[in-house]
Design a protein around this motif. Sequence first.
Motif, short mmCIF file in Angstrom:
data_model
loop_
_atom_site.label_atom_id
_atom_site.label_comp_id
_atom_site.label_asym_id
_atom_site.label_seq_id
_atom_site.Cartn_x
_atom_site.Cartn_y
_atom_site.Cartn_z
N LEU A 275 36.44 40.33 43.13
CA LEU A 275 35.44 41.38 43.00
C LEU A 275 36.05 42.75 43.27
O LEU A 275 36.70 42.96 44.31
CB LEU A 275 34.29 41.13 43.98
CG LEU A 275 33.54 39.81 43.81
CD1 LEU A 275 32.55 39.60 44.94
CD2 LEU A 275 32.83 39.76 42.45
N ALA A 276 35.84 43.69 42.35
CA ALA A 276 36.39 45.03 42.50
C ALA A 276 35.56 45.84 43.49
O ALA A 276 34.32 45.78 43.49
CB ALA A 276 36.40 45.74 41.14
N LEU A 277 36.23 46.60 44.35
CA LEU A 277 35.57 47.50 45.29
C LEU A 277 35.71 48.96 44.89
O LEU A 277 35.31 49.86 45.63
CB LEU A 277 36.12 47.29 46.71
CG LEU A 277 35.92 45.91 47.32
CD1 LEU A 277 36.47 45.86 48.73
CD2 LEU A 277 34.44 45.53 47.30
N SER A 278 36.29 49.20 43.72
CA SER A 278 36.39 50.55 43.17
C SER A 278 36.34 50.44 41.65
O SER A 278 36.50 49.36 41.08
CB SER A 278 37.68 51.24 43.61
OG SER A 278 38.79 50.76 42.88
N ARG A 279 36.12 51.55 40.97
CA ARG A 279 36.04 51.56 39.51
C ARG A 279 37.39 51.36 38.86
O ARG A 279 37.48 51.16 37.64
CB ARG A 279 35.42 52.86 39.02
CG ARG A 279 33.98 53.06 39.47
CD ARG A 279 33.41 54.40 39.02
NE ARG A 279 33.31 54.46 37.56
CZ ARG A 279 34.03 55.29 36.81
NH1 ARG A 279 34.93 56.09 37.39
NH2 ARG A 279 33.88 55.30 35.50
N LEU A 280 38.46 51.37 39.66
CA LEU A 280 39.81 51.21 39.10
C LEU A 280 40.34 49.78 39.24
O LEU A 280 41.27 49.40 38.55
CB LEU A 280 40.77 52.18 39.79
CG LEU A 280 40.46 53.67 39.59
CD1 LEU A 280 41.37 54.52 40.47
CD2 LEU A 280 40.59 54.07 38.13
N ALA A 281 39.78 49.01 40.17
CA ALA A 281 40.28 47.66 40.43
C ALA A 281 39.80 46.68 39.36
O ALA A 281 38.71 46.82 38.79
CB ALA A 281 39.83 47.20 41.81
N ASP A 282 40.63 45.66 39.10
CA ASP A 282 40.29 44.63 38.11
C ASP A 282 39.25 43.67 38.67
O ASP A 282 39.15 43.46 39.88
CB ASP A 282 41.53 43.85 37.70
CG ASP A 282 42.55 44.71 36.98
OD1 ASP A 282 42.18 45.82 36.53
OD2 ASP A 282 43.71 44.27 36.84
N ARG A 283 38.49 43.06 37.75
CA ARG A 283 37.55 41.98 38.09
C ARG A 283 38.06 40.69 37.43
O ARG A 283 38.41 40.70 36.26
CB ARG A 283 36.15 42.31 37.60
CG ARG A 283 35.50 43.50 38.31
CD ARG A 283 34.37 44.08 37.50
NE ARG A 283 34.87 44.72 36.29
CZ ARG A 283 34.31 44.57 35.09
NH1 ARG A 283 33.29 43.76 34.91
NH2 ARG A 283 34.82 45.20 34.04
N GLN A 284 38.04 39.59 38.20
CA GLN A 284 38.57 38.33 37.69
C GLN A 284 37.67 37.16 38.05
O GLN A 284 36.96 37.20 39.07
CB GLN A 284 39.97 38.07 38.25
CG GLN A 284 41.01 39.12 37.89
CD GLN A 284 42.37 38.78 38.42
OE1 GLN A 284 42.65 37.67 38.85
NE2 GLN A 284 43.28 39.76 38.41
N TYR A 285 37.73 36.13 37.21
CA TYR A 285 37.03 34.87 37.45
C TYR A 285 38.00 33.75 37.11
O TYR A 285 38.71 33.82 36.10
CB TYR A 285 35.77 34.78 36.57
CG TYR A 285 34.87 35.99 36.69
CD1 TYR A 285 33.90 36.07 37.68
CD2 TYR A 285 35.04 37.08 35.83
CE1 TYR A 285 33.09 37.18 37.81
CE2 TYR A 285 34.25 38.21 35.95
CZ TYR A 285 33.27 38.25 36.94
OH TYR A 285 32.48 39.37 37.06
N PHE A 286 38.06 32.71 37.95
CA PHE A 286 39.09 31.70 37.76
C PHE A 286 38.64 30.33 38.26
O PHE A 286 37.71 30.21 39.07
CB PHE A 286 40.37 32.11 38.50
CG PHE A 286 40.18 32.37 39.97
CD1 PHE A 286 40.25 31.34 40.89
CD2 PHE A 286 39.93 33.65 40.44
CE1 PHE A 286 40.06 31.57 42.25
CE2 PHE A 286 39.74 33.90 41.79
CZ PHE A 286 39.81 32.86 42.69
N ALA A 287 39.33 29.31 37.76
CA ALA A 287 39.15 27.92 38.22
C ALA A 287 40.49 27.22 38.09
O ALA A 287 41.23 27.46 37.11
CB ALA A 287 38.09 27.20 37.39
N GLY A 288 40.83 26.36 39.07
CA GLY A 288 42.13 25.72 39.01
C GLY A 288 42.20 24.43 39.80
O GLY A 288 41.22 23.99 40.40
N ILE A 289 43.39 23.86 39.81
CA ILE A 289 43.62 22.58 40.45
C ILE A 289 45.04 22.52 40.99
O ILE A 289 45.96 23.11 40.42
CB ILE A 289 43.39 21.41 39.44
CG1 ILE A 289 43.56 20.05 40.12
CG2 ILE A 289 44.32 21.54 38.23
CD1 ILE A 289 43.16 18.88 39.22
N THR A 290 45.23 21.84 42.12
CA THR A 290 46.55 21.58 42.68
C THR A 290 46.73 20.07 42.83
O THR A 290 45.85 19.38 43.34
CB THR A 290 46.73 22.24 44.05
OG1 THR A 290 46.63 23.67 43.90
CG2 THR A 290 48.08 21.91 44.66
#
Length: 278
Positions: free
Chosen positions: A260-275
């Motif tokens: 989650l971005a805390l400024s208008r310049l930071a990226d926003r991402q969503y992810f799912a994974g496995i180890t």
Amino acid sequence: MGLLTLPGFAWAQDAPKASPYDSAHFSWRKPVPRNRLREMQPDRPGVTESPFTVDAGHMHVEIDALRLSNSGTGKAEQQRDWSVAYTLLKLGLGRRTDVQLELPVYAVAKRRPTGTREWQDRHTGFGDVGVRLKHNFLGEAQDGSFALAAIGFVRLPTGGTTGTGGTEYGLIVPVDFELSSKANLEIQMMAAGLYNREAGRYLSLTPSIALEYDFFEKLGLITEAVAQWDTAGRRWEPSVNIAPLLKLAPNVQLDAGTHLALSRLADRQYFAGITLRR
């Protein structure tokens, strides 16, 4: 894609027998016996990585099955990146050291000027390959309250138009504090020499701090604060990561979350994974 490999890596799921960790005389050619394996400690899913290495002679396969990244709305150019099956292969070389290989199997990169609707630039394909080496200096046995490691990496421009276009390198220093049997505090600093096709080479600093808490034996949660600064933009871009962990078995862990971005310049991402551990 990574889920299809689950049956092949999920063998030997019985809980490890209680025994002291002593792998001084084991190596990648002579693996640590399964009844002496430590608790699995992946480097995913957050920015803050683990200071613990893979047990000698064993492997981790850490897969970003799917990740969507949108650039900050305050930037002059909007960027949207998809990555599928971004894979980190890790092999334990000895008591304190492992070697790692980053394989970005498939990526989609799109660009457009801010304020426009149509994507003007789109590239797909294999991404930039990275090679990493991790060495633990303190706390490798996971039986104390403090652990420290260093990770050196180099990333090669193998991705063509989907990659950065130049060689990147850096150093990561992760630290772990065991607060209780259920909670761990992790702190990290990453310094990297990165490359951008427009800006050229620049220095990036990324401090982060994460709290991992296990609610139950198989369910945990990571909350993480991250800030990034570089000589290209000369400004801080803060964000927060939240990711639940599902520990299906001693050798299998699932995760999903958001950046989650805390400024208008930071990226926003969503992810799912496995180890998976073998």
